[in-house]
Design a protein around this motif. Structure first.
Motif, PDB file in Angstrom:
ATOM      1  N   LYS A 268       0.861  -1.122  -0.228  1.00 37.04           N
ATOM      2  CA  LYS A 268       0.270   0.396  -0.124  1.00 37.04           C
ATOM      3  C   LYS A 268       0.905   1.225   0.126  1.00 37.04           C
ATOM      4  N   SER A 269       1.606   1.694   0.523  1.00 35.03           N
ATOM      5  CA  SER A 269       3.040   2.880   0.645  1.00 35.03           C
ATOM      6  C   SER A 269       3.064   2.375  -0.055  1.00 35.03           C
ATOM      7  N   THR A 270       4.021   1.404  -0.745  1.00 34.58           N
ATOM      8  CA  THR A 270       4.881   1.510  -2.074  1.00 34.58           C
ATOM      9  C   THR A 270       3.743   2.637  -3.186  1.00 34.58           C
TER      10      THR A 270
ATOM     11  N   PHE B 282       2.386  10.961   6.124  1.00 37.08           N
ATOM     12  CA  PHE B 282       3.712   9.884   5.877  1.00 37.08           C
ATOM     13  C   PHE B 282       2.967   8.722   6.484  1.00 37.08           C
ATOM     14  N   GLN B 283       3.634   7.602   6.745  1.00 33.21           N
ATOM     15  CA  GLN B 283       2.703   6.741   7.872  1.00 33.21           C
ATOM     16  C   GLN B 283       3.484   7.529   8.922  1.00 33.21           C
ATOM     17  N   ALA B 284       4.535   7.858   9.327  1.00 32.31           N
ATOM     18  CA  ALA B 284       4.720   8.400  10.725  1.00 32.31           C
ATOM     19  C   ALA B 284       4.660   9.712  10.147  1.00 32.31           C
TER      20      ALA B 284
ATOM     21  N   MET C 159      -2.864  10.121   1.259  1.00 29.78           N
ATOM     22  CA  MET C 159      -2.810   9.600   2.851  1.00 29.78           C
ATOM     23  C   MET C 159      -2.715   7.783   3.701  1.00 29.78           C
ATOM     24  N   ASP C 160      -1.250   8.622   3.947  1.00 26.37           N
ATOM     25  CA  ASP C 160      -1.205   7.013   4.243  1.00 26.37           C
ATOM     26  C   ASP C 160      -1.230   6.265   6.064  1.00 26.37           C
ATOM     27  N   GLU C 161      -2.173   6.222   5.841  1.00 22.21           N
ATOM     28  CA  GLU C 161      -2.416   5.764   7.296  1.00 22.21           C
ATOM     29  C   GLU C 161      -2.946   7.830   8.158  1.00 22.21           C
ATOM     30  N   PRO C 162      -3.528   7.872   7.865  1.00 11.53           N
ATOM     31  CA  PRO C 162      -2.886   9.164   8.405  1.00 11.53           C
ATOM     32  C   PRO C 162      -4.092   9.140   9.707  1.00 11.53           C
TER      33      PRO C 162
HETATM   34 MG   LIG Z   1       2.763   1.411   4.727  1.00 10.67          MG
END
Ligand SMILES: [Mg+2]
Ligand SMILES: Nc1ncnc2c1ncn2[C@@H]1O[C@H](COP(=O)(O)OP(=O)(O)OP(=O)(O)O)[C@@H](O)[C@H]1O
Lengths: 262, 258
Positions: free
Chosen positions: A50-52, A88-90, A164-167
């Motif tokens: 997913k992030s990729t 970002f996820q972080a 949005m990556d797991e915001p």
């Molecule tokens: Mg991810």
């Protein structure tokens, strides 16, 4: 010619460390067209890519095979022209900047005036309910608050696309639901196109017009589900029987995928 | 900071210091240690007070050398690091040499450098100090500029920031804590470098020369008094840098409330 896609992913494969012993096929033959003003969620087991996929669209990494266009241009040009905001996820806040200065960072880089920057940052911080924390440093905030700062930062320059990556991953249930409504509201008020990664199936169904389920090793599209609930969604949507049907259906699919994988 | 907190933080150090002085004084009396081996603290202190004006002049002479070398060395070290931050290949070619040079005892060159610039010329000492400081300063700064969180760089990439913007908004702020730890090392090294290179000859009114000459004339209390001055300057220098660090990078981990 049909309506032009806002995000178009064609025959895209991403292989990390190609040719070496730790080669990973993160994504294989992905095809996905996202139309203007769509809200698309990506879900799937951890490590399915997913992030990729999000980072490919953002041109933070380049595909091994395939072509990605964003707003009708190459992903690279879309990045250079600031067509998207990325969460970002972080949280990735800069330690040496106060909260408000962190939110102002993209505005500084884009040459907004001092006044505009201050005004915009304050407006965004109030949106994520951190209006009183502008002068704090990131490390003085909780993880969830930091994540909200990073959301404010991504919204600050009104980008036409949000990646949005797991915001909302670091938020408690209450804040998460409120942020869901807030995001829904932003999406409804503007023409923003949103590509959204989450681990929560109910959240994906509640927010999206389409949910894309990925399966891992290699990452492929397992299923695409249209969410035909009326837009914009309000909290009542969570009580709709059709909402439950969709959530249950996606849960089954996910279970099947994880079963095959395990 | 309130007094109690201050006291509880520093009490152990103060008590240890007083204890060491007391044991020293006691041992000198008890074992009747000859003054040319180890004078009593009280004898050193009265000598120190007596010669205070002269010692300050001598101390200041060497301090100027140390400061001069510190500024030259830090400027060149940071400057070189910034220049090489842009050019990866230059940096990768230079770093092994810098790390090797950092472990060379540069003080061993002091007699040669004295000869180049003239033994009495303070510049000879500044050059030694500057060379000693250059390598740790450069290495620290390069680390700070390059050891950047990949996610922080990715954020800049998402904004399509230029190299120049990345340097000023990310690499330099990221390097500041490393630069300050370089300054702290450099502060101690600069005083050591100046005094020790004076051991190989220099102006009569310099700490290192004074310490060796007075010792040769069996006036050990004078040497000890000069050492007190050297300690005082070294510690002050260090504390000044600590203070500037606190003001410049209040966000750094080391200053956060526990
Ligand atoms: Mg991810
Ligand atoms: N930079 C990289 N180098 C090598 N492999 C990578 C890299 N980034 C991701 N991968 C691999 O690609 C695969 C997909 O990773 P990705 O981060 O996209 O997963 P994800 O779906 O976002 O997972 P999660 O839900 O845990 O965040 C994983 O197997 C991961 O190990």
């Amino acid at each position: 010619m049909s309506i032009q896609s806002t995000i178009s992913i064609k025959n895209t494969t991403k292989i990390f460390n190609q040719g070496s012993s730790n080669e990973v096929v993160a994504l294989k033959d992905i095809n996905l067209e996202i139309k203007p003003h769509e809200f698309v969620s990506l879900i799937g087991p951890s490590g399915c890519g997913k992030s990729t996929l999000l980072r490919l669209v953002a041109d933070l990494i380049v595909p091994t095979v395939g072509e990605i266009t964003v707003n009708g241009k190459s992903a690279r040009r879309a990045r250079v022209e600031q067509d998207y905001g990325f969460v970002f996820q972080a949280a990735t806040l800069y330690d040496w900047r106060t909260v408000t200065k962190n939110v102002q960072l993209p505005l500084e880089l884009m040459g907004y005036s001092r006044e505009e920057r201050k005004h915009k940052a304050q407006e965004m911080l109030e949106l994520v309910e951190l209006g009183d924390f502008g002068n704090h440093y990131p490390w003085q905030l909780s993880g969830g608050m930091q994540q909200r700062v990073s959301i404010a930062r991504s919204l600050a320059f009104d980008p036409p696309i949000l990646l949005m990556d797991e915001p909302f991953g670091a938020l408690d249930e209450m804040t998460r639901e409120r942020m869901n409504l807030e995001l829904q509201n932003i999406w409804d008020r503007t023409d923003t196109t949103i590509l959204f990664v989450t681990h929560s199936i109910p959240e994906a169904v509640f927010l999206s017009s389409r949910v894309v389920m990925l399966s891992p090793r290699p990452g492929r599209i397992a299923e695409i589900v249209d969410v035909d609930l009326p837009m914009p969604r309000i909290n009542e949507a969570r009580e709709d029987p059709h909402y439950f049907e969709l959530v249950n259906h996606l849960r089954d699919t996910l279970r099947k995928i994880e079963g095959e994988d395990g | 900071m309130n007094f109690r907190r201050f006291w509880s933080d520093y009490a152990p150090a103060v008590i240890l210091f007083v204890a060491v002085i007391a044991i020293w004084e006691g041992a000198v009396i008890l074992f009747a240690i000859e003054r040319f081996i180890l004078p009593a603290p009280s004898a050193i202190w009265s000598n120190f007070v007596e010669n205070f004006d002269r010692l300050v002049g001598i101390g200041w002479f060497t301090t100027k050398e140390a400061l001069g070398g510190f500024f030259i060395g830090c400027t060149l070290g940071i400057g070189t690091a910034l220049a090489t931050a842009r050019w990866l290949t230059v940096r990768e070619a230079l770093m092994p040499f810098a790390i090797a040079a950092n472990s060379v005892p540069i003080l061993a060159f002091a007699p040669i450098v004295n000869n180049w610039f003239g033994v009495d010329n303070p510049v000879s000492k500044m050059v030694i100090v500057a060379v000693i400081i250059f390598f740790p300063m450069m290495i620290n700064t390069v680390r700070g500029l390059t050891l950047v969180d990949p996610a922080a760089l990715e954020l800049m990439r998402s904004y399509a920031a230029s190299e120049f913007e990345i340097l000023f908004k990310l690499r330099i702020p990221n390097a500041l804590p490393y630069v300050f730890s370089g300054f702290k090392v450099a502060a101690s090294l600069s005083m050591i470098g100046a005094v020790v290179s004076e051991f190989f000859g220099g102006n009569r009114q310099a700490l290192g020369v004074f310490i060796t000459q007075e010792a040769a004339l069996f006036r050990f209390e004078n040497s000890w008094s000069a050492i007190i001055i050297a300690c005082f300057v070294g510690i002050t220098f260090y504390l000044v840098i600590l203070g500037i660090e606190r003001i410049s990078i209040p966000w750094h981990v080391s200053f956060r409330e526990k």
